[in-house]
Design a protein around this motif. Structure first.
Motif, PDB file in Angstrom:
ATOM      1  N   SER A  95       2.608  81.955  16.818  1.00 10.97           N
ATOM      2  CA  SER A  95       3.746  81.173  16.335  1.00 10.97           C
ATOM      3  C   SER A  95       3.888  81.336  14.825  1.00 10.97           C
ATOM      4  CB  SER A  95       3.578  79.694  16.679  1.00 10.97           C
ATOM      5  OG  SER A  95       3.604  79.502  18.075  1.00 10.97           O
ATOM      6  N   THR A  96       5.125  81.358  14.355  1.00 11.35           N
ATOM      7  CA  THR A  96       5.401  81.475  12.932  1.00 11.35           C
ATOM      8  C   THR A  96       6.063  80.204  12.428  1.00 11.35           C
ATOM      9  OG1 THR A  96       5.711  83.876  13.097  1.00 11.35           O
ATOM     10  CG2 THR A  96       6.639  82.783  11.158  1.00 11.35           C
ATOM     11  N   LEU A  97       5.506  79.635  11.370  1.00 10.30           N
ATOM     12  CA  LEU A  97       6.130  78.502  10.716  1.00 10.30           C
ATOM     13  C   LEU A  97       7.080  79.002   9.630  1.00 10.30           C
ATOM     14  CD1 LEU A  97       3.195  75.954  10.298  1.00 10.30           C
ATOM     15  CD2 LEU A  97       4.965  75.993  12.050  1.00 10.30           C
ATOM     16  N   SER A  98       8.122  78.219   9.395  1.00 16.89           N
ATOM     17  CA  SER A  98       9.141  78.603   8.416  1.00 16.89           C
ATOM     18  C   SER A  98       9.598  77.367   7.662  1.00 16.89           C
ATOM     19  CB  SER A  98      10.336  79.257   9.122  1.00 16.89           C
ATOM     20  OG  SER A  98      11.355  79.636   8.203  1.00 16.89           O
ATOM     21  N   LEU A  99      10.093  77.547   6.458  1.00 15.38           N
ATOM     22  CA  LEU A  99      10.666  76.439   5.702  1.00 15.38           C
ATOM     23  C   LEU A  99      11.827  75.840   6.486  1.00 15.38           C
ATOM     24  CD1 LEU A  99      10.837  74.894   2.949  1.00 15.38           C
ATOM     25  CD2 LEU A  99      12.480  76.650   2.239  1.00 15.38           C
ATOM     26  N   TYR A 100      11.888  74.515   6.515  1.00 13.07           N
ATOM     27  CA  TYR A 100      12.991  73.834   7.201  1.00 13.07           C
ATOM     28  C   TYR A 100      13.865  73.097   6.187  1.00 13.07           C
ATOM     29  CZ  TYR A 100      15.509  70.706  10.375  1.00 13.07           C
ATOM     30  OH  TYR A 100      16.495  70.006  11.032  1.00 13.07           O
ATOM     31  N   ARG A 101      13.452  71.924   5.729  1.00 15.21           N
ATOM     32  CA  ARG A 101      14.210  71.164   4.743  1.00 15.21           C
ATOM     33  C   ARG A 101      13.490  71.204   3.391  1.00 15.21           C
ATOM     34  NH1 ARG A 101      17.710  67.259   7.059  1.00 15.21           N
ATOM     35  NH2 ARG A 101      17.449  65.898   5.245  1.00 15.21           N
ATOM     36  N   PHE A 102      14.257  71.111   2.303  1.00 17.01           N
ATOM     37  CA  PHE A 102      13.645  70.939   0.986  1.00 17.01           C
ATOM     38  C   PHE A 102      14.624  70.209   0.080  1.00 17.01           C
ATOM     39  CE2 PHE A 102      15.905  74.936   0.796  1.00 17.01           C
ATOM     40  CZ  PHE A 102      16.353  75.099  -0.500  1.00 17.01           C
ATOM     41  N   ALA A 103      14.081  69.408  -0.853  1.00 13.44           N
ATOM     42  CA  ALA A 103      14.913  68.605  -1.741  1.00 13.44           C
ATOM     43  C   ALA A 103      14.123  68.259  -2.995  1.00 13.44           C
ATOM     44  CB  ALA A 103      15.374  67.323  -1.047  1.00 13.44           C
ATOM     45  N   TRP A 104      14.817  68.199  -4.123  1.00  7.51           N
ATOM     46  CA  TRP A 104      14.200  67.764  -5.370  1.00  7.51           C
ATOM     47  C   TRP A 104      14.006  66.254  -5.368  1.00  7.51           C
ATOM     48  CZ3 TRP A 104      12.198  71.092  -8.741  1.00  7.51           C
ATOM     49  CH2 TRP A 104      12.715  72.397  -8.810  1.00  7.51           C
ATOM     50  N   GLN A 105      12.865  65.801  -5.830  1.00  7.47           N
ATOM     51  CA  GLN A 105      12.677  64.387  -6.102  1.00  7.47           C
ATOM     52  C   GLN A 105      13.535  64.044  -7.318  1.00  7.47           C
ATOM     53  OE1 GLN A 105       8.689  63.293  -7.147  1.00  7.47           O
ATOM     54  NE2 GLN A 105       9.080  61.101  -6.989  1.00  7.47           N
ATOM     55  N   PRO A 106      14.439  63.077  -7.218  1.00  4.86           N
ATOM     56  CA  PRO A 106      15.330  62.762  -8.334  1.00  4.86           C
ATOM     57  C   PRO A 106      14.568  62.553  -9.649  1.00  4.86           C
ATOM     58  CG  PRO A 106      16.033  61.562  -6.395  1.00  4.86           C
ATOM     59  CD  PRO A 106      14.722  62.212  -6.047  1.00  4.86           C
ATOM     60  N   GLY A 107      15.111  63.155 -10.715  1.00  2.17           N
ATOM     61  CA  GLY A 107      14.535  62.981 -12.043  1.00  2.17           C
ATOM     62  C   GLY A 107      13.230  63.701 -12.275  1.00  2.17           C
ATOM     63  N   SER A 108      12.912  64.708 -11.479  1.00  5.41           N
ATOM     64  CA  SER A 108      11.620  65.380 -11.614  1.00  5.41           C
ATOM     65  C   SER A 108      11.758  66.873 -11.308  1.00  5.41           C
ATOM     66  CB  SER A 108      10.599  64.769 -10.649  1.00  5.41           C
ATOM     67  OG  SER A 108      10.792  65.240  -9.329  1.00  5.41           O
ATOM     68  N   HIS A 109      10.638  67.579 -11.450  1.00  5.28           N
ATOM     69  CA  HIS A 109      10.549  68.971 -11.030  1.00  5.28           C
ATOM     70  C   HIS A 109       9.630  69.093  -9.818  1.00  5.28           C
ATOM     71  CE1 HIS A 109      11.943  70.937 -15.087  1.00  5.28           C
ATOM     72  NE2 HIS A 109      12.935  70.366 -14.411  1.00  5.28           N
ATOM     73  N   THR A 110       9.582  68.033  -9.012  1.00  5.47           N
ATOM     74  CA  THR A 110       8.793  68.017  -7.780  1.00  5.47           C
ATOM     75  C   THR A 110       9.724  68.141  -6.583  1.00  5.47           C
ATOM     76  OG1 THR A 110       7.048  66.656  -8.754  1.00  5.47           O
ATOM     77  CG2 THR A 110       7.216  66.656  -6.356  1.00  5.47           C
ATOM     78  N   LEU A 111       9.300  68.916  -5.611  1.00  5.78           N
ATOM     79  CA  LEU A 111      10.078  69.129  -4.393  1.00  5.78           C
ATOM     80  C   LEU A 111       9.333  68.568  -3.191  1.00  5.78           C
ATOM     81  CD1 LEU A 111      10.902  72.786  -5.250  1.00  5.78           C
ATOM     82  CD2 LEU A 111      12.709  71.244  -4.493  1.00  5.78           C
ATOM     83  N   ALA A 112      10.092  68.027  -2.248  1.00  7.25           N
ATOM     84  CA  ALA A 112       9.578  67.723  -0.919  1.00  7.25           C
ATOM     85  C   ALA A 112      10.118  68.789   0.028  1.00  7.25           C
ATOM     86  CB  ALA A 112      10.017  66.339  -0.463  1.00  7.25           C
TER      87      ALA A 112
END
Length: 302
Positions: A95-112
């Motif tokens: 099985s291969t995993l792939s990026l699904y959702r991503f978003a910037w945390q407001p006011g930062s350079h951190t991503l979820a």
């Protein structure tokens, strides 16, 4: 004003008063998000799938990694890809995993971000991970099966997330998990995926709303009443959530209920005929569904 956009599957950036600039040249970008300060662009990059099997019933020849680039074109780097995905649970070795959702945390350079399994239909891992785009430091907020489709609060302090049967919230630092704030029956999609309703945050980051469609939105009306969508209000002050109201809305795959930025009003399409006839009218109402005002009548053009 700064605008990031895709052109020829590359990341481009336009700054008011300047000229558009290409930030990548790989030609394999699938999606992008601009940080609040306009300094970094996170993007999904399509890469060859090492597990691709052309003889398999379903096998994708690419998967997505999470990358970031600075607004001046420097610092183009991988944040989460095959090496990180290999540390996460997967159904089997092929099985291969792939990026699904991503978003910037407001006011930062951190991503979820979250992942999915490449298979027939949409198989989400229901995980939530965090990565610092400046240092590339990765951490797991919620492992597979414990997260869902996530939405940052306006102040970035929390994430609300939904699955096909519930909505929950967690602080962005991993503390304060509140599971199953609301629960509901799984919505029938008549396809190979599960429906996760979106979250609409209030402007003060202390409440949100979720519009949950009926279990089967393609059933006809009963005594002239079509299946209703529940409008859940979820305060985060310790008060129990409640259904603020219910409205008749077209099947969710045709149009979902939308909330105003202050979650004080909604816009929806009210059905005028059975689902197969696709006739509806556009309505604006208070968030509990009352005081509705007709906007205009719609009829689908085939």
């Amino acid at each position: 004003l700064t605008v990031a956009y895709l052109k020829d599957n590359n990341v481009w950036l336009w700054v008011q008063g300047g000229v558009a600039t290409a930030l990548t040249n790989s030609g394999d970008v699938a999606d992008l998000k601009l940080s609040d300060d306009g300094c970094r662009v996170a993007y999904a990059r399509r890469m060859p799938n090492p597990n691709y099997d052309p003889e398999a019933t379903f096998s994708s020849d690419t998967f997505n990694e999470l990358w970031v680039v600075s607004s001046d074109g420097s610092g183009n780097q991988l944040l989460a890809g095959q090496d990180f995905y290999a540390t996460l649970p997967a159904p089997d070795a092929q099985s291969t995993l792939s990026l699904y959702r991503f978003a910037w945390q407001p006011g930062s350079h951190t991503l979820a971000f979250s992942t999915r399994v490449l298979t027939f239909g949409l198989a989400t891992s229901n995980d939530i991970h965090m990565v610092d785009a400046n240092t590339a430091e990765l951490s797991t907020l919620l492992p597979g099966g414990q997260g869902g489709d996530f939405y940052f609060s306006p102040d970035g302090s929390r994430l609300a997330f939904t699955t096909h049967q519930n909505a929950s919230v967690i602080n962005s630092d991993g503390s304060g998990l509140e599971s199953d704030l609301i629960t509901f029956p799984s919505v029938i999609t008549y396809s190979e995926y599960l429906y996760f309703p979106p979250v609409y945050w209030g402007p003060d980051s202390d409440d949100f709303m979720v519009a949950v469609p009926p279990e089967d939105g393609l059933t006809g009306p009963v005594d002239g009443v079509y299946p209703e969508t529940d409008l859940w209000y979820v305060p985060l002050d310790g008060t129990d959530p409640w259904v603020a109201g219910a409205i008749q809305n077209v099947w969710f795959a045709q149009s979902q209920v939308s909330f105003a930025p202050d979650i004080g009003r909604i816009a929806s399409l009210r059905p005028l005929s059975p689902p197969e006839e696709n006739s509806s009218e556009s309505v604006i109402a208070l968030r509990q569904g009352s005081n509705s005002v007709l906007h205009r009548e719609e009829e689908r053009i085939e």
